[in-house]
Design a protein around this motif. Structure first.
Motif, PDB file in Angstrom:
ATOM      1  N   HIS A 207       0.857  -1.189   0.000  1.00 20.81           N
ATOM      2  CA  HIS A 207       0.000   0.000   0.000  1.00 20.81           C
ATOM      3  C   HIS A 207       0.891   1.235   0.000  1.00 20.81           C
ATOM      4  O   HIS A 207       1.745   1.390   0.869  1.00 20.81           O
ATOM      5  CB  HIS A 207      -0.902  -0.011   1.234  1.00 20.81           C
TER       6      HIS A 207
ATOM      7  N   SER B   9      -1.103  -3.235   3.554  1.00 19.07           N
ATOM      8  CA  SER B   9      -2.478  -3.248   4.032  1.00 19.07           C
ATOM      9  C   SER B   9      -2.845  -4.675   4.381  1.00 19.07           C
ATOM     10  O   SER B   9      -2.923  -5.534   3.496  1.00 19.07           O
ATOM     11  CB  SER B   9      -3.426  -2.698   2.950  1.00 19.07           C
TER      12      SER B   9
ATOM     13  N   PRO C 170      -2.812   0.010  -3.280  1.00 16.60           N
ATOM     14  CA  PRO C 170      -3.679  -1.169  -3.247  1.00 16.60           C
ATOM     15  C   PRO C 170      -4.369  -1.509  -4.563  1.00 16.60           C
ATOM     16  O   PRO C 170      -5.045  -2.517  -4.650  1.00 16.60           O
ATOM     17  CB  PRO C 170      -4.735  -0.762  -2.215  1.00 16.60           C
TER      18      PRO C 170
END
Length: 429
Positions: free
Chosen positions: A156, A162, A214
């Motif tokens: 991320h 993440s 992401p």
């Protein structure tokens, strides 16, 4: 009497298709029986990662193979009040795009008679953030007897990685409350976890993401699931599994500062000798020079002050300026308003070599070739995993591709390579 649990409970398991995911859940979840409500009518919230309308095969969102297997497990265990809830990111929310419908999360929940709700639209309750700020978190997430977190393992560009901690941002109500997180991103992610405290986390590393996550990274087939109760321990473990420096994961660094990610956890993980799931460290999330400059923690607040003005919000909603933001790397997503319409899938028998990729990736455990031949899609989730992963393009789409066009533009070749890239990691925990 229930068996006492060890100080830390972590499980790493391999699964390469929908049936294997179900077997793994049936094998592992009894180890976590103590977190499940005794009352079968108690409310359970399942929180997947529905960050964008790029499906799980891109490495972006929670795999339906995991979600369907978990919902089936809960139904078979007799739980009647199960809700799948997610509040997707601000851009899709602002553009009124139904990400859960596009990802077929709604269809997966309906298959078991469960509800799927947009947490952006839920009633909110206040939780404390940094500097005296309060943010509203969806009441169903705060009041559930059990929250099951289903994060995706991915890099991320703002947070570093993440996983469990970052995934709870989807429990915030609407764009205004998500903006508040970015005023002090790492600290407020930790604050959110302290308020919500999911009792069970199942990390989806079936197809993970490296690089500019992401949404603009590279998918990696890892065939792995990680189970645990403590999000700090699991995120530390996932950093090791990814070969990613834990101190570069901003929420983890904040958790260490607060004494939530502890040396005892590091010592515990040292004893497990966790493998590198990809065989080498995941590529870091290196953004373009403009995005890197603006999103530096010391400068980001100035950019946010501009971005959150009414004029900039309006400007960012225009197609031409949105395309410019995407091109410069300041925006990761393309907000296509055109919906997909699937009329039929057909099979080119001459092109098909029966490699089995479509069967391995089907969340419903179907034989997509048989579905295409019969035209009976009554049990099909219409997720199109089979179409997208077929290396020989033996399945053909009929209808209007809509938003899928952008996924195909960015990821078509990469996703079709997934079945041929089986991971070589060894050792389960």
């Amino acid at each position: 009497m229930p068996m006492p649990t060890p100080p830390y409970l972590l499980r790493l398991r391999r699964a390469d298709d929908a049936a294997a995911v179900r077997r793994v859940l049936n094998d592992v979840l009894p180890d976590f029986a103590h977190v499940f409500p005794a009352d079968k009518a108690a409310p359970i919230l399942v929180k997947p990662n529905g960050n964008a309308n790029m499906n799980a095969l891109t490495g972006n969102t929670t795999d339906l193979r995991l979600l369907v297997a978990l919902l089936g497990h809960l139904r078979d265990a007799g739980y009647t009040d199960v809700t799948v809830g997610e509040g997707t990111n601000s851009g899709f929310y602002r553009n009124k795009i139904g990400v859960m419908e596009r990802l077929r999360i709604n269809a997966a929940a309906a298959r078991f008679g469960y509800a799927a709700i947009d947490l952006n639209q839920a009633e909110g309750l206040p939780v404390p953030f940094e500097n005296g700020v309060t943010a509203l978190v969806a009441r169903p997430a705060l009041e559930a007897a059990l929250v099951i977190n289903l994060p995706k393992l991915k890099t991320h560009f703002e947070a570093g990685m993440s996983v469990c901690l970052k995934n709870l941002m989807g429990c915030l109500v609407g764009q205004e409350n998500k903006k508040k997180t970015h005023q002090s991103l790492a600290a407020n992610i930790v604050n959110l976890n302290l308020a919500l405290r999911p009792a069970l986390h199942i990390v989806d590393a079936l197809v993970a993401m490296e690089g500019l996550g992401p949404t603009r990274g590279t998918p990696l087939r890892l065939d792995a699931l990680v189970f645990g109760e403590n999000p700090y321990l699991i995120d530390l473990a996932c950093a090791r599994l990814a070969g990613f420096p834990a101190d570069k994961v901003r929420p983890l660094a904040e958790a260490r500062r607060r004494g939530l990610a502890t040396p005892n956890m590091d010592a515990f993980l040292d004893g497990l000798a966790l493998p590198l799931l990809a065989g080498s460290p995941l590529a870091p999330p290196v953004a373009g020079p403009l995005a890197t400059f603006i999103h530096h923690p010391k400068r980001q607040k100035y950019f946010l002050a501009i971005r959150n003005t009414p004029f900039f919000t309006w400007l960012a909603g225009t197609d031409w300026f949105g395309a410019l933001l995407f091109k410069t790397g300041l925006r990761q997503d393309v907000f296509c308003r055109d919906e997909l319409r699937l009329d039929a899938l057909t099979l080119d028998a001459a092109a098909c070599d029966d490699c089995g990729a479509c069967r391995r990736f089907c969340p419903a455990g179907l034989d997509p070739k048989a579905v295409a031949a019969s035209g009976d899609r009554s049990q099909c989730l219409a997720c199109l995993y089979c179409l997208l992963v077929c290396p020989r393009r033996a399945l053909s789409f009929h209808g209007e591709p809509g938003y899928l066009t952008e996924q195909l533009r960015q990821y078509d070749a990469l996703v079709r390579e997934l079945d041929g890239r089986q991971p070589q990691w060894k050792g389960e925990v």
